[in-house]
Design a protein around this motif. Structure first.
Motif, short mmCIF file in Angstrom:
data_model
loop_
_atom_site.label_atom_id
_atom_site.label_comp_id
_atom_site.label_asym_id
_atom_site.label_seq_id
_atom_site.Cartn_x
_atom_site.Cartn_y
_atom_site.Cartn_z
N SER A 28 0.72 -1.26 -0.04
CA SER A 28 -0.07 0.00 0.15
C SER A 28 0.80 1.24 0.12
CB SER A 28 -0.99 -0.09 1.03
OG SER A 28 -1.63 1.19 1.53
N GLU A 29 0.43 2.14 -0.72
CA GLU A 29 1.01 3.64 -0.62
C GLU A 29 0.82 4.42 0.44
OE1 GLU A 29 0.18 5.40 -4.39
OE2 GLU A 29 1.40 4.09 -5.58
N LYS A 30 -0.43 3.69 1.36
CA LYS A 30 -1.11 4.70 2.23
C LYS A 30 -0.39 4.20 3.66
CE LYS A 30 -3.33 7.55 -0.18
NZ LYS A 30 -3.12 8.88 -0.13
N CYS A 31 0.44 3.31 3.55
CA CYS A 31 1.18 2.81 4.89
C CYS A 31 2.57 3.25 5.00
CB CYS A 31 1.18 1.39 4.58
SG CYS A 31 2.01 0.53 6.05
N LYS A 32 2.74 3.99 5.88
CA LYS A 32 4.32 4.56 6.22
C LYS A 32 5.31 3.56 6.13
CE LYS A 32 5.40 5.59 11.07
NZ LYS A 32 5.71 6.62 11.70
N PHE A 33 5.04 2.10 6.65
CA PHE A 33 6.16 1.14 6.62
C PHE A 33 6.11 0.53 5.26
CE2 PHE A 33 3.95 1.70 10.60
CZ PHE A 33 5.16 2.17 11.50
N SER A 34 5.43 0.84 4.18
CA SER A 34 5.28 0.21 3.10
C SER A 34 6.47 0.29 2.11
CB SER A 34 4.08 0.21 2.22
OG SER A 34 3.99 -0.17 0.99
N PRO A 35 7.35 -0.46 1.45
CA PRO A 35 8.31 0.06 0.16
C PRO A 35 7.65 0.93 -0.71
CG PRO A 35 7.93 -2.22 0.28
CD PRO A 35 7.02 -1.72 1.47
N ALA A 39 8.31 8.94 -0.73
CA ALA A 39 9.16 9.61 0.01
C ALA A 39 8.54 11.09 0.16
CB ALA A 39 10.65 9.88 -0.53
N THR A 40 7.99 11.50 -0.92
CA THR A 40 7.38 13.15 -0.73
C THR A 40 6.33 12.88 0.20
OG1 THR A 40 5.90 12.29 -2.72
CG2 THR A 40 8.12 13.31 -3.24
N CYS A 41 5.83 12.06 0.90
CA CYS A 41 4.52 12.06 1.65
C CYS A 41 5.15 12.15 3.06
CB CYS A 41 3.73 10.79 1.65
SG CYS A 41 2.21 10.73 2.71
N VAL A 42 4.98 13.30 3.58
CA VAL A 42 5.53 13.71 4.86
C VAL A 42 4.70 14.40 5.98
CG1 VAL A 42 8.04 13.81 3.92
CG2 VAL A 42 6.68 15.75 4.00
N PRO A 43 4.83 14.40 7.17
CA PRO A 43 3.92 15.12 7.84
C PRO A 43 3.82 16.66 7.73
CG PRO A 43 5.47 13.69 9.24
CD PRO A 43 6.05 13.82 7.83
N PRO A 44 2.77 17.18 7.82
CA PRO A 44 1.38 16.73 8.37
C PRO A 44 0.46 16.07 7.78
CG PRO A 44 1.24 19.05 8.16
CD PRO A 44 2.65 18.69 7.59
N GLN A 45 0.61 16.12 6.47
CA GLN A 45 -0.20 15.40 5.46
C GLN A 45 -0.54 13.80 5.59
OE1 GLN A 45 -2.47 16.74 3.67
NE2 GLN A 45 -3.18 14.94 2.45
N CYS A 46 1.04 13.40 5.72
CA CYS A 46 1.11 11.79 6.20
C CYS A 46 0.33 11.45 7.26
CB CYS A 46 2.48 11.55 6.15
SG CYS A 46 2.71 9.89 6.33
N LEU A 47 0.35 12.20 8.32
CA LEU A 47 -0.38 11.75 9.56
C LEU A 47 -2.01 11.88 9.33
CD1 LEU A 47 1.54 13.87 12.08
CD2 LEU A 47 1.90 11.58 11.63
N ARG A 48 -2.36 12.52 8.35
CA ARG A 48 -4.11 12.38 8.10
C ARG A 48 -4.21 11.56 7.13
NH1 ARG A 48 -2.98 18.25 8.33
NH2 ARG A 48 -2.63 18.47 6.22
#
Length: 75
Positions: A28-35, A39-48
């Protein structure tokens, strides 16, 4: 979502051996642990928008019809 797998082999002699925990990665692209998490998905947007935790661990306990390595070596 990514999760951990916990394996404990149970032998016919009654002993059990716990193997090292391993991480099972999702795609999944929506899981921060996924390969595949960008890399451009960073907080605060990633947290939401993305999953921030591992799922509940997968527990696996196969019953092996043999003696454990310790008992087998003692024979």
């Amino acid at each position: 979502m990514c999760k951990f797998r916990r394996v404990r082999n149970v032998y016919s002699c009654g002993h059990g051996i716990t193997l090292p925990e391993e991480e099972i990665r999702c795609d999944s692209e929506k899981c921060k642990f996924s390969p595949n998490h960008p890399a451009t998905c960073v907080p605060p947007q990633c947290l939401r928008t993305c999953w921030q935790y591992h799922q509940f661990p997968e527990l696996y306990s196969p019953h092996i019809d043999a003696l454990c390595p310790t008992c087998a070596a003692a024979q």
